[in-house]
Design a protein around this motif. Structure first.
Motif, PDB file in Angstrom:
ATOM      1  N   SER A   1       8.011  22.898  -8.188  1.00  6.33           N
ATOM      2  CA  SER A   1       7.091  21.749  -7.595  1.00  6.33           C
ATOM      3  C   SER A   1       5.547  22.811  -7.222  1.00  6.33           C
ATOM      4  CB  SER A   1       7.455  21.340  -6.521  1.00  6.33           C
ATOM      5  OG  SER A   1       7.788  22.295  -5.497  1.00  6.33           O
ATOM      6  N   TYR A   2       5.523  24.140  -6.935  1.00  3.03           N
ATOM      7  CA  TYR A   2       4.459  24.731  -6.331  1.00  3.03           C
ATOM      8  C   TYR A   2       3.467  24.600  -7.635  1.00  3.03           C
ATOM      9  CZ  TYR A   2       1.427  28.526  -4.837  1.00  3.03           C
ATOM     10  OH  TYR A   2       0.434  29.416  -4.429  1.00  3.03           O
ATOM     11  N   ASN A   3       4.166  25.059  -8.835  1.00  2.46           N
ATOM     12  CA  ASN A   3       3.388  25.304 -10.008  1.00  2.46           C
ATOM     13  C   ASN A   3       2.910  24.166 -10.362  1.00  2.46           C
ATOM     14  OD1 ASN A   3       2.456  26.987 -11.939  1.00  2.46           O
ATOM     15  ND2 ASN A   3       4.522  27.374 -13.319  1.00  2.46           N
ATOM     16  N   ALA A   4       3.469  23.149 -10.571  1.00  2.00           N
ATOM     17  CA  ALA A   4       3.079  21.802 -10.898  1.00  2.00           C
ATOM     18  C   ALA A   4       1.817  21.299 -10.067  1.00  2.00           C
ATOM     19  CB  ALA A   4       4.030  20.666 -10.883  1.00  2.00           C
ATOM     20  N   ASN A   5       1.900  21.576  -8.939  1.00  2.00           N
ATOM     21  CA  ASN A   5       0.680  21.322  -7.859  1.00  2.00           C
ATOM     22  C   ASN A   5      -0.625  22.075  -8.321  1.00  2.00           C
ATOM     23  OD1 ASN A   5       1.832  19.049  -6.281  1.00  2.00           O
ATOM     24  ND2 ASN A   5       3.063  20.618  -5.173  1.00  2.00           N
ATOM     25  N   LEU A   6      -0.255  23.645  -8.536  1.00  2.00           N
ATOM     26  CA  LEU A   6      -1.234  24.408  -9.016  1.00  2.00           C
ATOM     27  C   LEU A   6      -2.038  23.748 -10.344  1.00  2.00           C
ATOM     28  CD1 LEU A   6       0.165  27.867  -8.305  1.00  2.00           C
ATOM     29  CD2 LEU A   6      -1.622  26.643  -6.988  1.00  2.00           C
ATOM     30  N   SER A   7      -1.110  23.231 -11.315  1.00  2.00           N
ATOM     31  CA  SER A   7      -1.813  22.762 -12.588  1.00  2.00           C
ATOM     32  C   SER A   7      -2.706  21.834 -12.389  1.00  2.00           C
ATOM     33  CB  SER A   7      -0.525  22.389 -13.470  1.00  2.00           C
ATOM     34  OG  SER A   7       0.373  23.481 -13.765  1.00  2.00           O
ATOM     35  N   GLY A   8      -2.521  20.981 -11.103  1.00  2.00           N
ATOM     36  CA  GLY A   8      -3.318  19.820 -10.889  1.00  2.00           C
ATOM     37  C   GLY A   8      -4.517  20.001 -10.151  1.00  2.00           C
ATOM     38  N   MET A   9      -5.058  21.269  -9.936  1.00  3.82           N
ATOM     39  CA  MET A   9      -6.161  21.619  -9.106  1.00  3.82           C
ATOM     40  C   MET A   9      -7.314  21.845 -10.228  1.00  3.82           C
ATOM     41  SD  MET A   9      -4.652  24.329  -6.355  1.00  3.82           S
ATOM     42  CE  MET A   9      -6.100  24.779  -5.956  1.00  3.82           C
ATOM     43  N   VAL A  10      -8.376  21.217  -9.849  1.00  5.73           N
ATOM     44  CA  VAL A  10      -9.568  21.250 -10.739  1.00  5.73           C
ATOM     45  C   VAL A  10     -10.661  21.692  -9.894  1.00  5.73           C
ATOM     46  CG1 VAL A  10      -8.401  19.657 -12.370  1.00  5.73           C
ATOM     47  CG2 VAL A  10      -9.968  18.699 -10.543  1.00  5.73           C
ATOM     48  N   ILE A  11     -11.928  22.066 -10.683  1.00  3.67           N
ATOM     49  CA  ILE A  11     -13.400  21.929 -10.010  1.00  3.67           C
ATOM     50  C   ILE A  11     -14.191  21.132 -10.592  1.00  3.67           C
ATOM     51  CG2 ILE A  11     -13.983  23.997 -11.551  1.00  3.67           C
ATOM     52  CD1 ILE A  11     -15.168  25.625  -9.270  1.00  3.67           C
ATOM     53  N   SER A  12     -15.177  20.761  -9.775  1.00  5.09           N
ATOM     54  CA  SER A  12     -16.283  19.995 -10.633  1.00  5.09           C
ATOM     55  C   SER A  12     -17.494  20.369 -10.030  1.00  5.09           C
ATOM     56  CB  SER A  12     -16.046  18.507 -10.226  1.00  5.09           C
ATOM     57  OG  SER A  12     -16.009  18.350  -8.679  1.00  5.09           O
ATOM     58  N   GLU A  13     -18.649  19.676 -10.415  1.00  6.10           N
ATOM     59  CA  GLU A  13     -20.057  20.115  -9.767  1.00  6.10           C
ATOM     60  C   GLU A  13     -20.136  19.864  -8.642  1.00  6.10           C
ATOM     61  OE1 GLU A  13     -24.805  19.019 -11.114  1.00  6.10           O
ATOM     62  OE2 GLU A  13     -23.128  18.007 -12.173  1.00  6.10           O
ATOM     63  N   ASP A  14     -19.454  18.964  -7.946  1.00  2.00           N
ATOM     64  CA  ASP A  14     -19.671  18.887  -6.570  1.00  2.00           C
ATOM     65  C   ASP A  14     -19.020  19.512  -5.726  1.00  2.00           C
ATOM     66  OD1 ASP A  14     -21.061  16.285  -7.035  1.00  2.00           O
ATOM     67  OD2 ASP A  14     -19.580  15.085  -7.209  1.00  2.00           O
ATOM     68  N   THR A  15     -18.096  20.366  -6.028  1.00  3.10           N
ATOM     69  CA  THR A  15     -17.337  21.496  -5.330  1.00  3.10           C
ATOM     70  C   THR A  15     -17.788  22.701  -5.401  1.00  3.10           C
ATOM     71  OG1 THR A  15     -15.921  21.655  -7.212  1.00  3.10           O
ATOM     72  CG2 THR A  15     -15.237  19.948  -5.466  1.00  3.10           C
ATOM     73  N   VAL A  16     -19.054  22.928  -5.896  1.00  6.01           N
ATOM     74  CA  VAL A  16     -19.617  24.242  -6.182  1.00  6.01           C
ATOM     75  C   VAL A  16     -20.913  24.103  -5.565  1.00  6.01           C
ATOM     76  CG1 VAL A  16     -20.448  25.924  -7.876  1.00  6.01           C
ATOM     77  CG2 VAL A  16     -18.414  24.554  -8.400  1.00  6.01           C
ATOM     78  N   CYS A  17     -21.251  24.827  -4.717  1.00 12.66           N
ATOM     79  CA  CYS A  17     -22.620  25.087  -3.814  1.00 12.66           C
ATOM     80  C   CYS A  17     -22.858  26.440  -3.294  1.00 12.66           C
ATOM     81  CB  CYS A  17     -22.525  23.888  -2.881  1.00 12.66           C
ATOM     82  SG  CYS A  17     -24.163  23.727  -2.182  1.00 12.66           S
ATOM     83  N   LYS A  18     -24.190  26.752  -3.091  1.00 13.97           N
ATOM     84  CA  LYS A  18     -24.659  27.714  -2.294  1.00 13.97           C
ATOM     85  C   LYS A  18     -24.778  27.768  -1.036  1.00 13.97           C
ATOM     86  CE  LYS A  18     -28.425  31.377  -2.449  1.00 13.97           C
ATOM     87  NZ  LYS A  18     -27.096  32.441  -2.755  1.00 13.97           N
ATOM     88  N   VAL A  19     -23.866  28.277  -0.155  1.00  8.05           N
ATOM     89  CA  VAL A  19     -23.992  27.843   1.360  1.00  8.05           C
ATOM     90  C   VAL A  19     -24.439  29.089   2.255  1.00  8.05           C
ATOM     91  CG1 VAL A  19     -21.762  26.482   1.004  1.00  8.05           C
ATOM     92  CG2 VAL A  19     -21.493  29.007   1.438  1.00  8.05           C
ATOM     93  N   ALA A  20     -24.727  30.126   1.555  1.00  5.98           N
ATOM     94  CA  ALA A  20     -25.365  31.337   2.408  1.00  5.98           C
ATOM     95  C   ALA A  20     -26.166  32.110   1.696  1.00  5.98           C
ATOM     96  CB  ALA A  20     -24.005  32.243   3.181  1.00  5.98           C
ATOM     97  N   LYS A  21     -26.938  33.077   2.066  1.00  7.86           N
ATOM     98  CA  LYS A  21     -27.660  33.949   1.556  1.00  7.86           C
ATOM     99  C   LYS A  21     -27.064  35.208   1.387  1.00  7.86           C
ATOM    100  CE  LYS A  21     -32.257  36.326   1.897  1.00  7.86           C
ATOM    101  NZ  LYS A  21     -33.401  36.113   2.782  1.00  7.86           N
ATOM    102  N   GLY A  22     -27.018  35.823   0.242  1.00  8.49           N
ATOM    103  CA  GLY A  22     -26.155  37.179   0.128  1.00  8.49           C
ATOM    104  C   GLY A  22     -24.782  36.767  -0.345  1.00  8.49           C
ATOM    105  N   ALA A  23     -24.049  38.021  -0.572  1.00 12.58           N
ATOM    106  CA  ALA A  23     -22.704  38.073  -1.047  1.00 12.58           C
ATOM    107  C   ALA A  23     -21.758  37.551  -0.012  1.00 12.58           C
ATOM    108  CB  ALA A  23     -22.325  39.382  -1.567  1.00 12.58           C
TER     109      ALA A  23
END
Length: 627
Positions: A293-315
């Motif tokens: 079940s853990y592996n099945a839940n991992l397969s459902g994880m995705v990324i989109s444009e709304d979930t990527v953003c710059k939140v700080a300055k520097g590394a």
């Protein structure tokens, strides 16, 4: 004998140079000396006189005297004279003392032939020596045959050359004596002794003060072109010596750098975080789901444009996920000392980002408080540990030590009142936040060169593990002394620099380490004894270089046997491994994940993963149920 001489004269007349027959050993002569042997008193010294002539000259003939080696009453051999007459075309030079090797050997072989014939006639004994003298004279010299014949004068028994040589030696001796060289040399030696030694150091010449002086800039002299001095310039404020000065001690106001602190959106943001304190963050039931079940839940994880953003300055140096079940809140600590907070439920996404600056140097560790989720604790290289309280909108100072540089911390007690803080110089501090005013500190010196990470055992909280420069050590907090403490266990399998070491989140029966030798190692810590057995070694590229944050493999807080780590492979990804070394899943982001996520954190109960890169961006993977 006369026939022998006539044969040699005919042979010499037919050739330009005399030819000498090769020497053959004669059994009648036991010893023959080919070189002239000087004799003293009773014998004459053999000398050879040659006359040099030009290369174009031709030798007419050789004449030998008729008498050869007649024996005297004193058993001496007379020397035969060989006269070389000059041709009508050649010019003979004066007598020469030194001759070439070829001419000398030729004359010696001629004398040998003569000596053979004389021995056959005279039957001389083997003890007698053969002496041959050849005298070559020039017809232009003025020397007569009488000069070469031994006479009864003062130099009886000497040839004309010997007499002339002795005369020259005497004249030269008289000449050098007249120069008085010995007296001159004595005077020179006396002069050298009397002369004083020169000084070792050279005196510097005195500077001559010129009346006019060198030309200098009027601007540097602060003089007007007309010659009037300018008024003094007002003193400028002193520049700050440090590039990132320390912030003042005490609490700091929670003022966002990217927003106006008095607007309505920020007030709503603070209210949202204040309401989080009413939500319990404790999971009463901590059970790992099945691997399927853990592996099945991992397969459902995705990324989109709304979930990527710059939140700080520097590394990004640290990432933390709020344990809320209703809202997705991410905190990131940056190299610049900033802390970025992002509420992913806000639309557009830029409205949910707030950046604060509570530190002056990199924020290496971030944790939400285990008892109050509205509090976030941050530790920085600047030697401060602060707690962000959103209900009061301040960053309160928990612990400060400007003489040390902090690297990592963890909660030693479950209530979060006691902290263990690791220093970059290898020492450690025990901090009790329940003390009114300043926190109580107990500084402990270790034999470690560095401490990069420090982590407390989730069950037996008296144990904590440290990742140093080349070794991983487990200590007992009850046995620490200020002067120094020895570790209970040392893991020495690592061959290069170590980045991190963490206990497994639920039972603490596993330890994962990240090393610069491109290996992730998993140890069995179910029984803390003298040594922890190595279970698995996972080959993984951990060489990030100087511009990327170092990888730190961490455990999934809801899965006991799975670790999360970034990757240098293309296309970019975040990998999840089982403790057996098997890669369960790789999170690809396509165009939304084009960089290396070195620091990663997983939600304690939901399938949400946040990864930070070296430009201040946060990439969030989540399943469909989390949106």
């Amino acid at each position: 004998m006369s026939g022998f001489c006539e044969a040699r004269e005919e042979k010499a007349g037919s050739r330009p140079r005399p030819q000498v027959n090769e020497y053959k050993e004669n059994q009648n002569i036991p010893y023959v000396s080919l070189r002239p042997i000087p004799r003293t008193v009773l014998e004459k010294t053999v000398t050879v006189h040659l006359a040099a002539f030009s290369c174009n000259d031709k030798v007419d003939q050789f004449q030998h005297s008729k008498s050869l080696l007649e024996k005297n009453s004193n058993n001496e051999l007379l020397c035969k004279k060989i006269e070389i007459k000059k041709t009508s075309r050649g010019i003979l030079t004066p007598k020469m003392e030194a001759t070439s090797f070829r001419a000398e050997s030729t004359l010696q072989k001629s004398s040998l032939d003569v000596h053979r014939e004389s021995n056959t006639r005279l039957h001389k004994s083997s003890s007698e020596a053969v002496i041959l003298s050849v005298d070559m004279e020039s017809s232009q010299d003025g020397d007569s045959d009488e000069d070469t014949t031994p006479g009864l004068d003062d130099f009886s028994g000497l040839s004309s050359y010997e007499r002339k040589r002795l005369k020259n030696i005497a004249e030269n001796a008289n000449f050098f004596a007249s120069l008085q060289l010995s007296e001159s040399a004595a005077r020179l030696r006396e002069m050298i002794k009397k002369r004083q030694p020169s000084e070792s150091k050279r005196k510097k010449p005195k500077k001559r003060e010129s009346e006019t002086g060198c030309r200098r800039s009027m601007r540097l002299l602060k003089v007007d072109p007309s010659g009037v001095s300018l008024p003094p310039t007002p003193p400028q404020p002193a520049l700050v010596a440090e590039e990132n000065p320390l912030l003042p001690p005490g609490p700091l106001e929670m003022t966002p750098e990217n927003r106006d602190g008095s607007n309505e959106l920020f007030k709503e943001f603070l209210q949202t975080w204040a309401e989080m304190s009413k939500t319990s963050s404790k999971n009463t039931q901590k059970e790992s789901p099945s691997l399927k079940s853990y592996n099945a839940n991992l397969s459902g994880m995705v990324i989109s444009e709304d979930t990527v953003c710059k939140v700080a300055k520097g590394a990004v140096f640290s990432v933390a996920l709020h344990p809320s079940e209703t809202r997705t809140l991410v905190a990131a600590g940056a190299k610049s000392g900033q802390i970025g907070l992002w509420d992913l439920t806000q639309r557009p996404k830029e409205d949910g980002i707030y950046v604060f600056h509570p530190h002056s140097q990199p924020v290496s560790c971030l944790y939400f408080s285990p008892v109050n989720p509205a509090h976030i604790l941050s530790l920085s290289y600047d030697g401060t540990l602060r707690c962000g309280d959103f209900s009061r909108a301040i960053f309160e100072e928990v612990y400060r030590n400007e003489s040390n540089c902090f690297s990592s911390f963890d909660f030693l007690g479950e209530d979060g009142s006691t902290l263990v803080v690791g220093h970059w110089d290898g020492s450690m501090s025990l901090v009790d936040t329940r003390t009114p005013g300043t926190s109580y500190e107990k500084l402990v010196k270790f034999s470690l060169q560095k401490i990069r990470t420090i982590h407390v055992h989730p069950v037996n909280r008296q144990y904590f593990i440290t990742a140093g420069l080349r070794n991983v050590c487990i200590y007992d907090a009850r046995k620490l002394t200020p002067m120094g403490s020895q570790p209970l266990i040392s893991l020495t399998e690592q061959t290069k620099s170590i980045a991190s070491a963490y206990f497994s989140p639920i039972t603490g029966n596993r330890v994962v380490t990240t090393c610069a030798d491109c290996n992730l190692r998993i140890f069995d810590s179910s029984c803390i004894s003298s040594q922890l057995p190595l279970l698995t070694t996972i080959r993984h590229n951990t060489i990030t270089g100087r511009w990327l944050t170092r990888f730190r493999a961490v455990w999934d807080p809801k899965q006991e046997d799975c670790i999360i780590v970034g990757s240098m492979a293309y296309p970019r990804r975040i990998e999840i491994f089982h403790e057996t070394g098997k890669c369960l899943h790789s999170l690809f982001g396509g165009e939304y994940l084009a960089s290396v996520c070195s620091i990663n954190a997983m939600h304690p109960s939901r399938y949400i993963l946040a990864g930070g890169n070296s430009s201040g961006k946060i990439h969030v993977f989540m399943n469909n149920e989390s949106f």
